[in-house]
Design a protein around this motif. Structure first.
Motif, PDB file in Angstrom:
ATOM      1  N   GLY A   1      -6.747   3.183  16.915  1.00 53.02           N
ATOM      2  CA  GLY A   1      -5.321   3.421  16.701  1.00 53.02           C
ATOM      3  C   GLY A   1      -4.788   2.548  15.581  1.00 53.02           C
ATOM      4  O   GLY A   1      -5.525   1.781  14.959  1.00 53.02           O
ATOM      5  N   LEU A   2      -3.491   2.689  15.362  1.00 55.41           N
ATOM      6  CA  LEU A   2      -2.859   1.989  14.243  1.00 55.41           C
ATOM      7  C   LEU A   2      -1.618   1.260  14.728  1.00 55.41           C
ATOM      8  O   LEU A   2      -0.819   1.807  15.507  1.00 55.41           O
TER       9      LEU A   2
ATOM     10  N   ALA B   1       0.873  -1.180   0.000  1.00 56.95           N
ATOM     11  CA  ALA B   1       0.000   0.000   0.000  1.00 56.95           C
ATOM     12  C   ALA B   1       0.905   1.223   0.000  1.00 56.95           C
ATOM     13  O   ALA B   1       2.041   1.155   0.478  1.00 56.95           O
ATOM     14  N   SER B   2       0.397   2.329  -0.497  1.00 58.13           N
ATOM     15  CA  SER B   2       1.196   3.556  -0.453  1.00 58.13           C
ATOM     16  C   SER B   2       0.940   4.225   0.900  1.00 58.13           C
ATOM     17  O   SER B   2      -0.080   3.963   1.550  1.00 58.13           O
ATOM     18  N   PRO B   3       1.853   5.096   1.340  1.00 55.17           N
ATOM     19  CA  PRO B   3       1.609   5.804   2.600  1.00 55.17           C
ATOM     20  C   PRO B   3       0.247   6.487   2.628  1.00 55.17           C
ATOM     21  O   PRO B   3      -0.476   6.422   3.620  1.00 55.17           O
ATOM     22  N   ASP B   4      -0.127   7.119   1.510  1.00 57.15           N
ATOM     23  CA  ASP B   4      -1.400   7.827   1.521  1.00 57.15           C
ATOM     24  C   ASP B   4      -2.594   6.873   1.601  1.00 57.15           C
ATOM     25  O   ASP B   4      -3.604   7.188   2.219  1.00 57.15           O
ATOM     26  N   GLU B   5      -2.465   5.702   1.000  1.00 60.72           N
ATOM     27  CA  GLU B   5      -3.568   4.730   1.097  1.00 60.72           C
ATOM     28  C   GLU B   5      -3.759   4.299   2.552  1.00 60.72           C
ATOM     29  O   GLU B   5      -4.884   4.156   3.026  1.00 60.72           O
ATOM     30  N   ILE B   6      -2.646   4.084   3.257  1.00 62.07           N
ATOM     31  CA  ILE B   6      -2.765   3.702   4.681  1.00 62.07           C
ATOM     32  C   ILE B   6      -3.412   4.851   5.462  1.00 62.07           C
ATOM     33  O   ILE B   6      -4.319   4.635   6.274  1.00 62.07           O
ATOM     34  N   CYS B   7      -2.974   6.081   5.192  1.00 57.98           N
ATOM     35  CA  CYS B   7      -3.530   7.229   5.926  1.00 57.98           C
ATOM     36  C   CYS B   7      -5.037   7.332   5.710  1.00 57.98           C
ATOM     37  O   CYS B   7      -5.799   7.514   6.662  1.00 57.98           O
TER      38      CYS B   7
ATOM     39  N   PHE C   1     -11.524   4.514   8.826  1.00 58.76           N
ATOM     40  CA  PHE C   1     -11.899   3.569   9.897  1.00 58.76           C
ATOM     41  C   PHE C   1     -12.113   4.302  11.226  1.00 58.76           C
ATOM     42  O   PHE C   1     -13.005   3.989  11.992  1.00 58.76           O
ATOM     43  N   TYR C   2     -11.253   5.268  11.467  1.00 60.01           N
ATOM     44  CA  TYR C   2     -11.364   5.990  12.739  1.00 60.01           C
ATOM     45  C   TYR C   2     -12.686   6.756  12.809  1.00 60.01           C
ATOM     46  O   TYR C   2     -13.399   6.729  13.813  1.00 60.01           O
ATOM     47  N   ARG C   3     -12.994   7.431  11.715  1.00 58.00           N
ATOM     48  CA  ARG C   3     -14.230   8.237  11.709  1.00 58.00           C
ATOM     49  C   ARG C   3     -15.459   7.364  11.846  1.00 58.00           C
ATOM     50  O   ARG C   3     -16.474   7.789  12.387  1.00 58.00           O
ATOM     51  N   ARG C   4     -15.367   6.140  11.363  1.00 59.73           N
ATOM     52  CA  ARG C   4     -16.514   5.225  11.501  1.00 59.73           C
ATOM     53  C   ARG C   4     -16.483   4.471  12.824  1.00 59.73           C
ATOM     54  O   ARG C   4     -17.225   3.533  13.041  1.00 59.73           O
ATOM     55  N   ASN C   5     -15.518   4.827  13.659  1.00 62.36           N
ATOM     56  CA  ASN C   5     -15.428   4.204  14.981  1.00 62.36           C
ATOM     57  C   ASN C   5     -15.008   2.731  14.938  1.00 62.36           C
ATOM     58  O   ASN C   5     -15.283   1.976  15.864  1.00 62.36           O
TER      59      ASN C   5
ATOM     60  N   GLU D   1       7.129   8.236   6.114  1.00 64.64           N
ATOM     61  CA  GLU D   1       6.236   9.112   5.351  1.00 64.64           C
ATOM     62  C   GLU D   1       4.779   8.904   5.785  1.00 64.64           C
ATOM     63  O   GLU D   1       4.009   9.844   5.925  1.00 64.64           O
ATOM     64  N   THR D   2       4.430   7.665   6.047  1.00 59.12           N
ATOM     65  CA  THR D   2       3.046   7.367   6.459  1.00 59.12           C
ATOM     66  C   THR D   2       2.699   8.059   7.775  1.00 59.12           C
ATOM     67  O   THR D   2       1.659   8.712   7.892  1.00 59.12           O
ATOM     68  N   VAL D   3       3.583   7.910   8.776  1.00 65.49           N
ATOM     69  CA  VAL D   3       3.214   8.480  10.080  1.00 65.49           C
ATOM     70  C   VAL D   3       3.296  10.008  10.073  1.00 65.49           C
ATOM     71  O   VAL D   3       2.494  10.680  10.736  1.00 65.49           O
ATOM     72  N   VAL D   4       4.225  10.566   9.293  1.00 66.91           N
ATOM     73  CA  VAL D   4       4.307  12.028   9.211  1.00 66.91           C
ATOM     74  C   VAL D   4       3.039  12.572   8.544  1.00 66.91           C
ATOM     75  O   VAL D   4       2.432  13.524   9.019  1.00 66.91           O
ATOM     76  N   ARG D   5       2.640  11.935   7.456  1.00 64.51           N
ATOM     77  CA  ARG D   5       1.408  12.353   6.772  1.00 64.51           C
ATOM     78  C   ARG D   5       0.205  12.266   7.706  1.00 64.51           C
ATOM     79  O   ARG D   5      -0.627  13.166   7.765  1.00 64.51           O
ATOM     80  N   LEU D   6       0.118  11.136   8.392  1.00 64.78           N
ATOM     81  CA  LEU D   6      -1.037  10.931   9.273  1.00 64.78           C
ATOM     82  C   LEU D   6      -1.135  12.047  10.308  1.00 64.78           C
ATOM     83  O   LEU D   6      -2.209  12.590  10.564  1.00 64.78           O
ATOM     84  N   ARG D   7      -0.012  12.361  10.900  1.00 66.48           N
ATOM     85  CA  ARG D   7      -0.020  13.394  11.942  1.00 66.48           C
ATOM     86  C   ARG D   7      -0.181  14.799  11.359  1.00 66.48           C
ATOM     87  O   ARG D   7      -0.988  15.584  11.838  1.00 66.48           O
ATOM     88  N   LYS D   8       0.611  15.092  10.317  1.00 67.50           N
ATOM     89  CA  LYS D   8       0.664  16.489   9.865  1.00 67.50           C
ATOM     90  C   LYS D   8      -0.419  16.827   8.858  1.00 67.50           C
ATOM     91  O   LYS D   8      -1.037  17.871   8.936  1.00 67.50           O
ATOM     92  N   LEU D   9      -0.621  15.952   7.893  1.00 71.08           N
ATOM     93  CA  LEU D   9      -1.569  16.277   6.825  1.00 71.08           C
ATOM     94  C   LEU D   9      -3.004  15.940   7.245  1.00 71.08           C
ATOM     95  O   LEU D   9      -3.923  16.704   7.033  1.00 71.08           O
TER      96      LEU D   9
END
Ligand code: SF4
Length: 417
Positions: free
Chosen positions: A104-105, A84-90, A96-100, A124-132
């Motif tokens: 966490g990951l 998967a790409s970092p953005d796909e994981i994000c 999933f989070y919004r649907r409860n 890249e995945t975790v930076v995107r998740l946190r920052k973007l």
């Protein structure tokens, strides 16, 4: 977005990793963020019917260039592959989070191309998740041994917990079963992260690995005895300030080698190791007291009972006067109960009824204590052992309940001994 087939492959490939049970991280959501990280533990939250909820446990890729014999994702295995790409994981995490569905990951990966390449994608995945995406929930990231040190340290500033798997209990086994890995390559980042963690704590920096680091070792794929495993575990806690060492009992996934056992090791050995680990961390035992290097843990009784049976010369202890560190060594008296006893005996002398009320497990403790000088246990060692085995079997029959008191819960899980 990740299609269902890749999602299935990447989540199934991650299921053998057990080192993700508790966050130990407590952080409220921010005005612009999404999610809290809760102190009470994220990944292994159990519902009343035993289902495990709440953590998205996934690999970024199961395309591995390594060939660890015990692993289903090894290069030479013919299994479906996906990345998967970092953005796909994000996007998956956020949806999933919004649907409860999750809180966490837990993100890991096989070694795709090289350790640096893989770590770059994970970072890249975790930076995107946190920052973007502003995700503020719990993240446990598997670090890639052998990856660039600066990348690993940078990742530590974005996630709650990191872990580097020690994999096997000895360098010899590592060479045999995971030839591309080395003890040095695993311990070096563990040591670097421990130093950063200690420095961050001293500076009151709450952003660097607030939930610390953990590791995992496979038990039973190689011939090391429990005594050697407990010693290694003790050393890891002391040297690397680890929060937990997880044990994963070996499950055969590859049949085309004669270097591995053909049968699964079973959960009892793993359970006993967790009990011994509990003695190291909370009950003041050293590894050498629990077991010698070439011994295995007794399967019929828990490690604290086994220790007590070997040291009957130190018993019975008088509950009204024994020091707290000796009280916790009595089978059936746990950490919480010992504290209750110490507090209560300041006001009056305790009798057996008081101990029952304090929830001392009397069917175990009675052989190791006196109360106001009275002894009600069995005088003969073999009878004591038989009764402890019986008590153990009846405890194991208890269904784990989400609503038990903490002391009862830990007794079932293996903590309260
Ligand atoms: S590095 Fe080894 S244990 Fe990890 S995914 Fe690859 S083959 Fe499996």
């Amino acid at each position: 977005m990740l299609d269902e087939q890749r999602l299935k492959i990447l989540t199934e490939s991650a299921k053998y990793d057990v080192s993700c049970s508790s966050s130990g991280s407590d952080r409220r959501n921010t005005a612009k963020g999404t999610g809290n990280a809760a102190m009470c533990g994220i990944c292994h939250s159990f519902t009343q019917d035993g289902r495990c909820v709440s953590l998205l446990k996934i690999l970024l890729s199961n395309r591995c260039v390594y060939d660890c014999l015990y692993c289903v994702n090894r290069r030479s295995n013919d299994v479906p592959r996906a990345s998967a790409s970092p953005d796909e994981i994000c996007r998956l995490v956020m949806s999933f989070y919004r649907r409860n569905y999750i809180e966490g990951l837990f993100l890991s990966s096989a070694i795709e191309k090289s350790p640096d390449h893989t770590m770059e994608l994970l970072l890249e995945t975790v930076v995107r998740l946190r920052k973007l995406y502003g995700f503020n929930g719990y993240i446990h990231l598997k670090g890639i041994p052998g990856a660039d040190e600066l990348m690993l340290k940078r990742a530590g500033g974005y996630v709650d917990r990191m872990s580097f798997n020690i994999e096997l209990p000895s360098e010899k086994s590592l060479k045999l079963l995971a030839p591309q890995k080395s003890k040095k390559a695993i311990l070096t980042p563990m040591s670097d992260m421990a130093a950063e963690y200690v420095a961050a704590k001293a500076e009151k920096n709450k952003l660097f690995l607030p939930a610390g680091q953990t590791t995992q070792m496979i038990v039973g794929a190689s011939p090391e005895h429990d005594g050697a495993i407990i010693r290694l575990t003790e050393g890891l806690y002391k040297k690397f300030a680890l929060k937990r060492v997880y044990f994963s009992s070996y499950v055969p996934t590859n049949t085309n080698t004669d270097l591995l056992p053909t049968a699964p090791v079973g959960l009892l050995r793993e359970h006993r190791l967790y009990q011994a680990d509990w003695l190291l961390r909370f009950y003041g035992f050293s590894a050498s007291e629990i077991l010698s290097e070439n011994e295995d843990l007794d399967v019929t009784v828990d490690p604290k009972c086994a220790w007590a049976l070997k040291h009957m010369e130190q018993f019975p202890v008088e509950v009204n006067s024994a020091p707290p560190e000796m009280l916790v060594r009595v089978p059936g008296i746990g950490f919480i109960t010992a504290n209750k006893i110490v507090r209560a005996r300041k006001f009056s002398r305790l009798d057996f009824n008081d101990l029952y009320k304090m929830r001392v497990v009397m069917k175990r403790a009675v052989h190791f204590i006196t109360c106001n000088g009275k002894f009600s246990g069995q005088p003969h060692l073999q009878s004591v052992k038989n009764l402890l085995v019986l008590a153990e079997n009846s405890t194991n029959a208890v269904q784990l309940s989400m609503f038990s008191s903490p002391e009862i819960s830990t007794s079932v899980i293996g903590g309260q001994l």
